[in-house]
Design an enzyme around this catalytic site. Structure first.
Site, mmCIF file in Angstrom:
data_model
loop_
_atom_site.group_PDB
_atom_site.id
_atom_site.type_symbol
_atom_site.label_atom_id
_atom_site.label_comp_id
_atom_site.label_asym_id
_atom_site.label_seq_id
_atom_site.Cartn_x
_atom_site.Cartn_y
_atom_site.Cartn_z
ATOM 1 N N SER A 49 4.509 -32.516 22.987
ATOM 2 C CA SER A 49 4.773 -32.272 24.407
ATOM 3 C C SER A 49 4.283 -33.427 25.266
ATOM 4 O O SER A 49 4.931 -33.786 26.254
ATOM 5 C CB SER A 49 4.096 -30.972 24.861
ATOM 6 O OG SER A 49 4.729 -29.865 24.284
ATOM 7 N N ARG B 128 1.016 -31.292 12.621
ATOM 8 C CA ARG B 128 1.968 -32.395 12.482
ATOM 9 C C ARG B 128 1.386 -33.539 11.679
ATOM 10 O O ARG B 128 2.103 -34.220 10.960
ATOM 11 C CB ARG B 128 2.380 -32.915 13.869
ATOM 12 C CG ARG B 128 3.161 -31.931 14.696
ATOM 13 C CD ARG B 128 3.440 -32.454 16.105
ATOM 14 N NE ARG B 128 2.193 -32.703 16.803
ATOM 15 C CZ ARG B 128 1.860 -33.856 17.385
ATOM 16 N NH1 ARG B 128 2.694 -34.859 17.407
ATOM 17 N NH2 ARG B 128 0.692 -34.000 17.969
ATOM 18 N N HIS C 5 7.922 -26.893 18.310
ATOM 19 C CA HIS C 5 7.383 -25.559 18.594
ATOM 20 C C HIS C 5 8.346 -24.477 18.102
ATOM 21 O O HIS C 5 7.928 -23.499 17.477
ATOM 22 C CB HIS C 5 7.193 -25.348 20.105
ATOM 23 C CG HIS C 5 6.130 -26.175 20.731
ATOM 24 N ND1 HIS C 5 6.367 -26.933 21.853
ATOM 25 C CD2 HIS C 5 4.820 -26.360 20.419
ATOM 26 C CE1 HIS C 5 5.250 -27.540 22.208
ATOM 27 N NE2 HIS C 5 4.295 -27.218 21.339
ATOM 28 N N LYS D 271 -6.475 -28.399 34.547
ATOM 29 C CA LYS D 271 -5.427 -29.347 34.158
ATOM 30 C C LYS D 271 -4.176 -29.118 34.999
ATOM 31 O O LYS D 271 -3.763 -27.989 35.208
ATOM 32 C CB LYS D 271 -5.062 -29.167 32.678
ATOM 33 C CG LYS D 271 -6.097 -29.707 31.715
ATOM 34 C CD LYS D 271 -5.701 -29.383 30.310
ATOM 35 C CE LYS D 271 -5.134 -30.569 29.592
ATOM 36 N NZ LYS D 271 -4.855 -30.298 28.177
#
Length: 153
Positions: free
Chosen positions: A128, A90, A17, A41
């Site tokens: 993450s 990514r 990040h 969440k």
């Protein structure tokens, strides 16, 4: 003024990040790091702790602003005057996922342009969610997390 939003959960922030933000900041006058809040969440870190962690990591640059938000990301972009949304890529699967989101966002708000920044090869495996798993099992995440973020874990 060119304003961009880099949205995400940042639960926790990773070196990947940080790399995307550092590479983005030279392209814009102001970059907001938006912590998307999803009430359905349960995160590892509270939103407040994520805000504090990101402020510690980016304290040296006054062009970077940290803020939490709820709701549609394109609506938040409009509220802060951002015409650009930064997304890190990514892998090929990231690209497919992000492309679909970018196309939906464009349909909702054609003025907001998505900017994809491909991660450096050394960061492509850092996510993450993987870092959270390592933390849950008391593993050492120091190589994946900026040193300023470690006290918040």
């Amino acid at each position: 003024m060119k304003i961009a939003l880099f949205p995400g959960s940042f639960d926790p922030v990773t070196k990947a990040h940080v790399d995307i933000v550092k590479r983005s900041v030279s392209l814009f006058d102001k970059v907001y790091i938006g912590i998307g809040v999803n009430s359905s969440k349960q995160g590892l870190l509270s939103v407040g702790k994520r805000e504090d962690m990101l402020r510690a990591v980016f304290a040296h640059d006054d062009r970077i602003h940290i803020v939490a938000y709820e709701g549609l990301t394109v609506d938040f972009c409009k509220s802060i005057g951002a015409d650009y949304m930064i997304r890190g890529i990514r892998t090929v699967s990231d690209f497919e996922y992000e492309k679909a989101i970018a196309q939906m966002n464009h349909a909702l708000e054609p003025e907001i342009e998505s900017i994809f920044i491909v991660s450096k090869p050394g960061y492509s495996s850092i996510s993450s969610s993987i870092v959270r798993e390592i933390i849950r099992y008391n593993g050492d995440v120091a190589q994946f997390i900026p040193k300023e973020a470690l006290p918040y874990l």
